[in-house]
Design a protein around this motif. Sequence first.
Motif, short mmCIF file in Angstrom:
data_model
loop_
_atom_site.label_atom_id
_atom_site.label_comp_id
_atom_site.label_asym_id
_atom_site.label_seq_id
_atom_site.Cartn_x
_atom_site.Cartn_y
_atom_site.Cartn_z
N SER A 46 0.82 -1.21 0.00
CA SER A 46 0.00 0.00 0.00
C SER A 46 0.85 1.26 0.00
O SER A 46 0.36 2.33 -0.37
N TYR A 87 -6.30 5.23 -2.38
CA TYR A 87 -5.33 4.37 -3.03
C TYR A 87 -6.03 3.46 -4.03
O TYR A 87 -7.18 3.04 -3.82
N ARG A 88 -5.31 3.15 -5.10
CA ARG A 88 -5.93 2.43 -6.22
C ARG A 88 -5.02 1.31 -6.70
O ARG A 88 -3.80 1.49 -6.84
N TYR A 89 -5.64 0.17 -6.95
CA TYR A 89 -4.90 -0.99 -7.46
C TYR A 89 -5.39 -1.29 -8.86
O TYR A 89 -6.59 -1.40 -9.09
N TRP A 100 -0.11 -0.61 -4.88
CA TRP A 100 -1.20 0.36 -4.89
C TRP A 100 -0.62 1.75 -5.08
O TRP A 100 0.47 2.06 -4.58
#
Length: 684
Positions: free
Chosen positions: A199, A226-228, A236
């Motif tokens: 992260s 946060y983006r995956y 992330w």
Amino acid sequence: MKPNVNLIIVLILFIFAGSLIVVGPVRSAWHIETSPTNVILNDVWGASANEVFAVGAEETILHFDGAIWSSKQTSPAGVILRDVWGSSGTNVIAVGDSGKIFRYDGSDWKQEASGTTVNLHGIWVTSGGLAFAVGDVDTNIPYEAVILYYNGTSWVTMVSGLSIPLKAVWGISPDNVFAVGDSGTILRYDGNSWSPMNSYTTTWLSCVWGSSDKDVFAAGSSTAVYRYDGNADNDWTETFGSVEYPDDLWGSSDRDVYAVGGSDFNKIDHFDGNTWSTWFLTGNHPNGVWGSAKDNVFVVGNGGMIMRDFINKPPFPPPIDGPVDEASFGELDTIVLDGGTYSDPENHLHDLTYFQVRRADSRELRLDEIFSAGVTDYPISPGTILPGLKYNWRVGYVDALGAVGWSEWYSFKIGTSEDTILPKIVAGTDVSDFGMISIVHWPENMSPEAVFNIEYDRRNYLIGTYDAVNNRYIAFDNGLEMEPGRSYWILAREGLTIDFSGIPVILADDVYVALNYNASTGNGWNMVAPPNDAEYYWANVKVVEEIDGVLIDRETVQNLADDNLYIDRQLWRWENGHYHSDTPDTDPNLAMEAYAGYWVKARQANVFLRFEPGARVASLGKPEILMAGIWKKTKTWLSNLNIFSKEAVAGDDNTPPMPMGTLDDNTADPVFQGCFIEITNDCN
């Protein structure tokens, strides 16, 4: 409809329940729902727009059926329920403190054995009914954060492998699940075991949601989301924007994501695929968000707050039970406008009813009435509106959320019908034999069949009027309607006597004639006439402009400058196969006769001619009437000699369209008839 971050409009909704104020970019509409509780609500989920559940303190569980919210379970001594999810309306699971798990089977909520007493913060249910729940660290050996799995029969404990509380869980499938928690913790389950992801943050994460396994969002105690993206390195990244301390996430797609919560501010954030924008709330703190679609989103929060952002469908248009369109009424009749039965596609209650009545000639509202719920008819007493006129009317039903469903406009006329005979049409077959006629009654039936009472055959008749908006003539057999104030070409091989029944147009009040205009072509030619049985001086006819539904007086034709914005001051007539025109400057006594026809050119849209009683020839004193009559006869004689008045010839600019053709060559076309001197310059 997503927020437009380039256009920030302030929207203020004052709601007494919670004293909520919403300020931010305008979306469809945030509504405060009527809530049956005032306890803290932590989360919301639904199987559909009409099957929604919310949970909160005191083991509170609410249900929404598409119309109202109701309480399904409340225990003042109960624990806090923190999250809810399901696979259908008959399989919904709520989790909360002390390891409490409740399941709804479509009829009742029942507690299930969880095997733990720690607080559970998150729940996610697969489409097949399997489920994952996450919570605090169990202080018993092995001292791990609790992850529970429902295998279809019972809840079992999974190995989390870490001693950090988990706050939320969400997944794509039973073998692709994400869990988040304190210290930036993100775990992923692959169907066999849970493993950590990168992260790159140490803040606690309180929520997770995704549109696919390649687009997952997580957020918590920071200004970042946060983006995956599905990368093999399990990394992330931070999205652009500032979303401070959200408590929950949900979206309909990766370009329509909501985050609710906030520490210093109570707010709702929205991600459109590129940037985040914000609605700030003053009042109760929002805690949970879910939607059945992008245009139907629910937010719940403290104080029992329930907000809904959706596109409210208006009531169905009133079906109208009477009177029939184009009905006629006597001056002493009570006219009952009946909107018919109220019906709403979302079953919202009937709140208000609008009745609007406007004059057909000027489009001015004469009656604009508002009635309370349940009213569907409106009686208009005799004398309320003037006789000798046609009126348009419609009904609007308003639902409990303020949406209006309007009926179409319908028409009725008031007055005593009488038989009338127009001046006889002489026989002819050539262009020079065309006549321009008009009527001064509202026909009982507006169709040309009823007015002319003939079997229309274009080998024997040519009848029509001009439509500047569509650059064409409208013929007898192509949608023509007969109305006062409009003039009509007529050519009859054997001549014609026209008699019909209708209500005479009022003489005691102003009457309006609307002028058509095509802005794209600049075509403003109109076939007009006096709208009632009177003769009017062209110089004294008033030009009126409509702006936003309000009629604004400009000037009489006489006082308009030649280069005015509204009309060409020339009044055109057809005589002996030629057009002739005059202005008030060349003929101060130029008059428009009843039953005759003329051409006027508008220079812009939304312009009217107003025929006032004071503009009539008969309103002059006797000497003036005598001189006007002498001048009229002299002018007619001179114009026939082509002396004094202007005659239109082939190639002239700014002259009216030629008539519709001839009977001999049968060139008339019911859709686009005649030729246009100002366009083609090749008419004979």
